[in-house]
Design an enzyme around this catalytic site. Structure first.
Site, short mmCIF file in Angstrom:
data_model
loop_
_atom_site.label_atom_id
_atom_site.label_comp_id
_atom_site.label_asym_id
_atom_site.label_seq_id
_atom_site.Cartn_x
_atom_site.Cartn_y
_atom_site.Cartn_z
CG MET A 1 63.48 23.72 28.00
SD MET A 1 64.27 25.54 27.56
CE MET A 1 65.07 25.25 26.06
CB CYS A 2 57.25 25.24 28.63
SG CYS A 2 57.92 25.31 30.55
CD GLN A 3 55.35 22.75 22.39
OE1 GLN A 3 54.44 22.87 21.89
NE2 GLN A 3 55.95 21.71 21.71
CB ILE A 78 51.49 22.44 27.88
CG1 ILE A 78 52.87 22.73 26.53
CG2 ILE A 78 50.23 22.45 27.71
CD1 ILE A 78 52.30 21.97 25.60
CG ASN A 108 59.40 27.84 25.37
OD1 ASN A 108 60.02 26.88 26.55
ND2 ASN A 108 59.84 27.74 24.44
#
Length: 255
Positions: A1-3, A78, A108
């Site tokens: 997953m995203c950060q 990100i 996220n």
């Protein structure tokens, strides 16, 4: 997953050091290479940069690393795509207006079967669950408070209720700011640190880069950095509890 990466300060501060380490995770030291973005509050305005390229390959990210844009509230993201194609309209953070203020949001996680009715002025432009959640959140706040800007003591419990509702559909780590405070909700993983006098040296985990903050700050400065995974190897970070919503004002979490 995203950060996620956020910064909240009591004086305008640049985020070059933290962003340099964070951006490295966008395709070099980690696999979050499906786009990135960052938003800086400046007075009543927002400087907003997004790119569908990986942060490690983006000339815009290089600009952010070299340009000391100072702000009291910053949100960056990100992306590792779980819903929605890799495209500019799906890059976080997202920006909308409410109560005559810009609101910036990044998420996220992955929300399953979350498509509540959007019957107000807020509509997603892209195809992510994240932007849908942002539009729903603002819609519900507007329904609850109308055209009246609530004080922080009213807004915080309302956001706690809404984040719990949205988080019941999956993983919902998020950051939200209107430029006066930064709200961070943890579903699975968030950490923060408050840097204040006496300042010390910090060394990034993802880059061979150190900063002695005692040389670039005053004794009155205070900076809170909130991130998915700690950015430095030689500092003590505090981990959020699952389900916890924290509010940061002037570089400190408030109770």
């Amino acid at each position: 997953m995203c950060q996620l990466l956020g910064m909240n300060c009591n004086v305008p501060t640049d985020i070059i050091f933290s962003f340099t380490g964070f951006a490295t995770r966008g395709g070099r030291t980690d696999h979050h290479n499906d786009g990135w973005g960052i938003a800086f509050f400046e007075g009543n305005g927002v400087r907003h940069f997004v790119d569908y390229q990986a942060a490690v390959a983006s000339p815009i990210a290089d600009l952010i690393k070299s340009c000391p844009i100072k702000s009291k509230n910053v949100i960056s993201h990100i992306r590792k795509a779980t819903q929605g194609r890799v495209a500019l309209e799906n890059c976080h953070p997202f920006v909308r207006e409410l109560w005559g203020r810009y609101w910036v949001f990044a998420h996220n996680g992955d929300l399953k079967n979350f498509m509540p009715t959007l019957d107000g002025p807020y509509r997603p432009v892209g195809t992510t669950d994240s932007e849908w959640a942002f539009c729903y959140l603002l819609q519900q706040l507007r329904k609850r408070f109308g055209d009246r800007l609530p004080v922080l003591a009213e807004l915080t419990p309302a956001l706690q209720e809404l984040t719990e509702e949205i988080a019941s559909h999956g993983v919902f780590n998020m950051m939200l700011s209107d430029g006066s405070a930064l709200f961070a909700h943890c579903a699975t993983n968030l950490h923060y640190i408050v840097r204040q006098y006496p300042f010390a040296e910090a060394h990034l985990s993802d880059e061979d880069l150190s900063v002695d903050f005692s040389q670039v700050t005053t004794p009155n400065d205070r900076v809170a950095v909130i991130v998915t995974e700690p950015l430095t190897a030689n500092e003590v970070w505090t981990q959020f509890k699952p389900g916890e919503l924290k509010v940061f004002v002037d570089g400190m979490p408030i109770e």
